[in-house]
Scaffold this motif. Structure first.
Motif, PDB file in Angstrom:
ATOM      1  N   SER A 118     -46.240 -62.186  13.081  1.00 25.97           N
ATOM      2  CA  SER A 118     -46.614 -63.372  12.242  1.00 25.97           C
ATOM      3  C   SER A 118     -48.117 -63.993  12.630  1.00 25.97           C
ATOM      4  N   THR A 119     -48.851 -63.097  13.574  1.00 28.75           N
ATOM      5  CA  THR A 119     -50.111 -63.650  14.097  1.00 28.75           C
ATOM      6  C   THR A 119     -51.041 -62.754  13.368  1.00 28.75           C
ATOM      7  N   VAL A 120     -50.843 -61.706  12.797  1.00 26.91           N
ATOM      8  CA  VAL A 120     -51.708 -60.751  12.070  1.00 26.91           C
ATOM      9  C   VAL A 120     -52.537 -61.346  10.786  1.00 26.91           C
ATOM     10  N   VAL A 121     -53.535 -61.558  11.066  1.00 25.17           N
ATOM     11  CA  VAL A 121     -54.276 -62.374   9.871  1.00 25.17           C
ATOM     12  C   VAL A 121     -55.054 -61.566   9.050  1.00 25.17           C
ATOM     13  N   ALA A 122     -55.380 -60.189   8.939  1.00 19.31           N
ATOM     14  CA  ALA A 122     -55.782 -59.331   8.072  1.00 19.31           C
ATOM     15  C   ALA A 122     -55.418 -57.900   8.173  1.00 19.31           C
ATOM     16  N   TYR A 123     -55.212 -57.250   7.000  1.00 24.96           N
ATOM     17  CA  TYR A 123     -54.843 -55.705   7.300  1.00 24.96           C
ATOM     18  C   TYR A 123     -55.389 -54.955   6.118  1.00 24.96           C
ATOM     19  N   LYS A 124     -55.549 -53.507   6.521  1.00 23.62           N
ATOM     20  CA  LYS A 124     -55.957 -52.649   5.707  1.00 23.62           C
ATOM     21  C   LYS A 124     -55.090 -51.425   5.375  1.00 23.62           C
ATOM     22  N   LEU A 125     -55.077 -51.029   3.978  1.00 21.32           N
ATOM     23  CA  LEU A 125     -54.020 -50.259   3.489  1.00 21.32           C
ATOM     24  C   LEU A 125     -54.770 -48.752   3.318  1.00 21.32           C
ATOM     25  N   LYS A 147     -58.784 -44.107   2.969  1.00 19.29           N
ATOM     26  CA  LYS A 147     -58.978 -45.344   3.302  1.00 19.29           C
ATOM     27  C   LYS A 147     -59.217 -46.447   2.009  1.00 19.29           C
ATOM     28  N   GLY A 148     -58.646 -47.399   2.155  1.00 21.51           N
ATOM     29  CA  GLY A 148     -58.745 -48.431   0.962  1.00 21.51           C
ATOM     30  C   GLY A 148     -58.571 -48.017  -0.354  1.00 21.51           C
ATOM     31  N   ILE A 149     -59.558 -48.123  -1.293  1.00 28.98           N
ATOM     32  CA  ILE A 149     -59.633 -47.716  -2.341  1.00 28.98           C
ATOM     33  C   ILE A 149     -60.385 -46.347  -2.649  1.00 28.98           C
ATOM     34  N   SER A 150     -60.570 -45.564  -1.606  1.00 28.12           N
ATOM     35  CA  SER A 150     -61.290 -44.195  -1.658  1.00 28.12           C
ATOM     36  C   SER A 150     -60.566 -43.261  -2.207  1.00 28.12           C
ATOM     37  N   SER A 151     -60.946 -42.304  -2.859  1.00 29.93           N
ATOM     38  CA  SER A 151     -60.304 -41.062  -3.336  1.00 29.93           C
ATOM     39  C   SER A 151     -60.197 -40.119  -2.234  1.00 29.93           C
ATOM     40  N   CYS A 152     -59.170 -39.231  -2.504  1.00 37.65           N
ATOM     41  CA  CYS A 152     -58.545 -38.262  -1.664  1.00 37.65           C
ATOM     42  C   CYS A 152     -59.690 -37.193  -1.660  1.00 37.65           C
ATOM     43  N   LYS A 153     -59.989 -36.664  -0.450  1.00 40.84           N
ATOM     44  CA  LYS A 153     -61.022 -35.643  -0.287  1.00 40.84           C
ATOM     45  C   LYS A 153     -60.706 -34.040  -0.240  1.00 40.84           C
ATOM     46  N   GLY A 154     -61.527 -33.504  -0.670  1.00 37.95           N
ATOM     47  CA  GLY A 154     -61.537 -31.879  -0.696  1.00 37.95           C
ATOM     48  C   GLY A 154     -60.458 -31.306  -1.447  1.00 37.95           C
ATOM     49  N   ASN A 155     -59.506 -30.528  -1.368  1.00 36.39           N
ATOM     50  CA  ASN A 155     -58.278 -29.982  -2.022  1.00 36.39           C
ATOM     51  C   ASN A 155     -57.069 -31.021  -1.971  1.00 36.39           C
ATOM     52  N   THR A 156     -57.226 -32.247  -1.685  1.00 32.91           N
ATOM     53  CA  THR A 156     -56.208 -33.093  -1.665  1.00 32.91           C
ATOM     54  C   THR A 156     -55.944 -33.966  -2.982  1.00 32.91           C
ATOM     55  N   SER A 157     -54.998 -34.488  -3.394  1.00 31.59           N
ATOM     56  CA  SER A 157     -54.665 -35.177  -4.405  1.00 31.59           C
ATOM     57  C   SER A 157     -53.997 -36.401  -4.305  1.00 31.59           C
ATOM     58  N   THR A 212     -63.492 -53.771   4.375  1.00 29.16           N
ATOM     59  CA  THR A 212     -62.688 -54.923   3.418  1.00 29.16           C
ATOM     60  C   THR A 212     -61.382 -55.003   3.810  1.00 29.16           C
ATOM     61  N   TYR A 213     -60.943 -55.949   4.528  1.00 26.70           N
ATOM     62  CA  TYR A 213     -59.497 -56.404   4.736  1.00 26.70           C
ATOM     63  C   TYR A 213     -58.782 -57.300   3.818  1.00 26.70           C
ATOM     64  N   LYS A 214     -57.436 -57.051   3.736  1.00 25.51           N
ATOM     65  CA  LYS A 214     -56.829 -58.218   2.961  1.00 25.51           C
ATOM     66  C   LYS A 214     -56.277 -59.167   4.064  1.00 25.51           C
ATOM     67  N   ILE A 215     -56.552 -60.482   3.586  1.00 27.98           N
ATOM     68  CA  ILE A 215     -55.889 -61.454   4.191  1.00 27.98           C
ATOM     69  C   ILE A 215     -54.342 -61.459   4.127  1.00 27.98           C
ATOM     70  N   VAL A 231     -49.768 -49.326   6.002  1.00 26.92           N
ATOM     71  CA  VAL A 231     -50.920 -50.315   6.775  1.00 26.92           C
ATOM     72  C   VAL A 231     -51.402 -49.442   7.774  1.00 26.92           C
ATOM     73  N   SER A 232     -52.792 -49.017   7.661  1.00 30.53           N
ATOM     74  CA  SER A 232     -53.515 -48.285   8.636  1.00 30.53           C
ATOM     75  C   SER A 232     -54.346 -48.947   9.639  1.00 30.53           C
ATOM     76  N   SER A 233     -54.571 -50.198   9.322  1.00 28.74           N
ATOM     77  CA  SER A 233     -55.288 -50.992  10.512  1.00 28.74           C
ATOM     78  C   SER A 233     -54.735 -52.638  10.189  1.00 28.74           C
ATOM     79  N   ILE A 234     -54.907 -53.168  11.379  1.00 26.00           N
ATOM     80  CA  ILE A 234     -54.511 -54.828  11.371  1.00 26.00           C
ATOM     81  C   ILE A 234     -55.797 -55.592  12.332  1.00 26.00           C
TER      82      ILE A 234
END
Length: 243
Positions: free
Chosen positions: A191-198, A218-228, A25-28, A141-144
């Motif tokens: 200015s040409t970027v149409v969608a992005y992922k945080l 990624k996205g709304i995922s939780s941090c994994k392992g021993n990370t917070s 899922t990308y944000k417009i 912004v991790s992906s466009i």
């Protein structure tokens, strides 16, 4: 009943502001967005996916990217044409459902997450690190998803490795490699970027109990392992006492 209506409206608003690209899922993008920029995004209920820039980390080392070329789709084309009304210099794209050969879109992602967070933890990015640590809900912004001209698409398809580089002060470009040799540099028009992922920042402590950025979620995922997802204040006080 009122709560149900409000929920349905929120879902409708959210779906209008997002698009599925390769099952993600990308944000417009309603504003200019740059890969690896750090900042805060407005909530979906604001009817816009505005992204407020806060910082650009200094990259002493190049960061490996993944680039995938995929066919354009109808929804993204509508977004792009709306943006083109306000910027006539954008790349012309002729989209037609009935034509087999569709315009293509480059999906560019941060691949070397370990390398990127290592840059954030470096001494030369102390100001950026402090901003991330002290600011709530800050993301990167991790992906466009961006359409490129045929010349740049051809360069990408001929290369076998791609890197994000910092060849100017707070300015990123993409370095292409072929069989270990540098070939081309691509400068993405924001200015040409149409969608992005945080992605969100994930925190962990080292052997001395000092917090550092360990990963990206990624996205709304939780941090994994021993990370917070955030630094635990009580542990900060304890760690400072130890030091």
């Amino acid at each position: 009943m009122k709560n149900l209506i409000a929920l349905l409206l929120l879902i409708g608003v959210y779906s209008c502001q997002t698009a599925k690209i390769k099952n993600d899922t990308y944000k417009i993008s309603s504003t200019n967005v740059e890969l690896a920029s750090i900042g805060k995004a407005k909530h979906a209920i604001d009817l816009k996916n505005d992204f407020e820039y806060k910082a650009f980390a200094k990259l002493e080392n190049r960061i490996r990217l993944s680039i995938e070329i995929i066919p354009y789709n109808k929804k993204l084309n509508k977004v792009y044409q709306d943006k083109k009304k306000f910027n006539q210099n954008l790349i012309p794209l002729d989209y037609n459902d009935t034509v087999a050969k569709k315009p293509e879109l480059a999906v560019i992602r941060l691949m070397d997450v370990a390398g990127y967070v290592s840059e954030l933890n470096a001494n030369y990015n102390q100001d950026v690190f402090s901003l991330i640590r002290e600011t709530k809900e800050i993301k990167v912004v991790s992906s466009i998803a961006v359409p490129l001209n045929s010349e740049d698409l051809n360069k990408i398809q001929q290369a076998d490795a791609y890197y994000l580089i910092n060849n100017q002060e707070k300015r990123y470009t993409i370095q292409l490699f072929k069989q270990g040799k540098k070939t081309e540099i691509i400068d993405v028009n924001l200015s040409t970027v149409v969608a992005y992922k945080l992605s969100s920042f994930c925190w962990a402590t080292n052997t001395r109990g000092v917090w550092y950025i360990a990963d990206l979620a990624k996205g709304i995922s939780s941090c994994k392992g021993n990370t917070s997802t955030q630094i635990k204040e009580k542990e900060v006080v304890k760690n400072l006492y130890k030091m």
